[in-house]
Scaffold this active site. Sequence first.
Site, short mmCIF file in Angstrom:
data_model
loop_
_atom_site.label_atom_id
_atom_site.label_comp_id
_atom_site.label_asym_id
_atom_site.label_seq_id
_atom_site.Cartn_x
_atom_site.Cartn_y
_atom_site.Cartn_z
N HIS A 56 -9.70 1.73 -0.71
CA HIS A 56 -8.29 1.53 -0.57
C HIS A 56 -7.72 0.95 -1.80
CE1 HIS A 56 -4.18 0.89 0.64
NE2 HIS A 56 -4.59 0.36 1.81
N HIS A 72 -3.05 7.80 5.94
CA HIS A 72 -3.22 6.54 5.31
C HIS A 72 -4.78 6.19 5.55
CE1 HIS A 72 -2.11 2.73 3.60
NE2 HIS A 72 -2.30 2.16 4.61
N CYS A 128 0.87 -1.28 0.14
CA CYS A 128 -0.12 -0.06 0.11
C CYS A 128 0.75 1.21 0.03
CB CYS A 128 -1.06 -0.05 1.22
SG CYS A 128 -1.76 -1.51 1.24
N PHE A 159 1.81 -3.40 3.99
CA PHE A 159 2.08 -4.85 4.79
C PHE A 159 3.60 -4.97 4.48
CE2 PHE A 159 -1.99 -7.38 3.87
CZ PHE A 159 -2.89 -6.69 4.66
N GLU A 193 -2.47 5.28 13.57
CA GLU A 193 -1.94 6.40 12.72
C GLU A 193 -2.09 7.72 13.55
OE1 GLU A 193 -1.96 8.44 8.14
OE2 GLU A 193 -3.54 6.75 8.89
N LYS A 199 -9.76 7.83 1.27
CA LYS A 199 -10.28 6.61 1.30
C LYS A 199 -11.72 6.32 1.65
CE LYS A 199 -5.84 3.87 1.87
NZ LYS A 199 -4.65 5.16 2.00
#
Length: 411
Positions: free
Chosen positions: A339, A302, A162, A398, A313, A334
């Site tokens: 996403h 994010h 991502c 990830f 976050e 998002k």
Amino acid sequence: MRRVVITGLGAVSPLGHDVASTFEGLLEGRSGIVTISKFDASNIASQIAGEVRDLDISPYLTRKEAKKVDTFIQYAVVAAHEAVQDSGMDLEKVDRDRFGAIIGSGIGGLPMIEAQHRILLEKGPRRITPFFIPSLIINLASGHVSIKYGLKGPSSAPATACATGTHSIGDAMRHIQHGAADIMIAGGTEAVVSPLAMSGFASMKALSTRNDEPHRASRPFDTGRDGFVLGEGCGLMILEEYEQAKARGAEIYAELVGYGMSSDAYHITAPAEDGDGAIRVMRATLADAGVNPEDVDLVNAHGTSTPAGDVIEARAIRAVFGDHTDEMMVHSTKSMIGHLLGAAGGMEAVVLAKTIQTGKVHQTANLEQQDPQCAFDAVKGAARDADIRIGLSNSFGFGGTNAALAMKKVD
């Protein structure tokens, strides 16, 4: 160090097939998240996604060409066309030995793999298309764009989950700063709204299952969030050395002034609970930009809408910005498009550049009851006008890979 500015933007998203319609949809607070129509998802726990619908690729690829490439490459070709046109540059006057492309993808051509695997099982190996491999490998998005425009400068394709789109733009920025190129097209592209991807993410229990309310499913920072919503699309930008852009009279969206990278070194999918990696990447980006935390007006977070991720976050933002967290805005794109995985950072960088240019900040949609652990101005309820001098865009992937970009308004 040479200065780098943004002179062109291109996008394909669940809200539209160009930057204007995508940004307009965000400002209106519209959601591009729908019940999946690409395939029958009725037996999957999550049946919703941010789909790109009704995209006509015929102006960009012939029918024969389109059949030879996976959808993520098609999206990149469409967005690249818009970005190049938007930049206003005359390619005949550009040194294309010094014009490169860095377009990454988190997963690449998974739908093509699924389709060809079915053919293998049903009809045998001789029926596999000879274009199978080049249609799905990640670097072929950069490859097709480079071939289309004759770009002979640096070409690569990060695959950092991502964080891919953000790493792509940051790496392209470095090439220009250090003199390896004068112009780059960079960002991310992704198209994995497919049975295997949806099933895989669903098996991790990572996705929202608010199937009866697709538009309200992605809700970053809200107490009712239950997972992210998968999206697809492409976000690209033209980066250019400042003096060259200025000399040709280019319209400049913003200056790209900072880029940071870090690793959590913690877990294959979960971020460190103390937000260590996110803290370090934001601090590295601010240091690279030469700005103080209190100089930042906006963070495009994010903000995935996962129960743990949003809190971590928020924790990291508070650690980096301290009391200034209460003075700046933090929003999540998002919330309306889902996403986009490897394309998320590219799309969100495009949105940040457009936000700085227009002075219009989109809301975080579906924020009905803000989580007290996410204590900041999340731009609730409606878009607003604001003079954004410096903005930050965060991406976390990830494997614990993190990236962030800082942009500055050019007067």
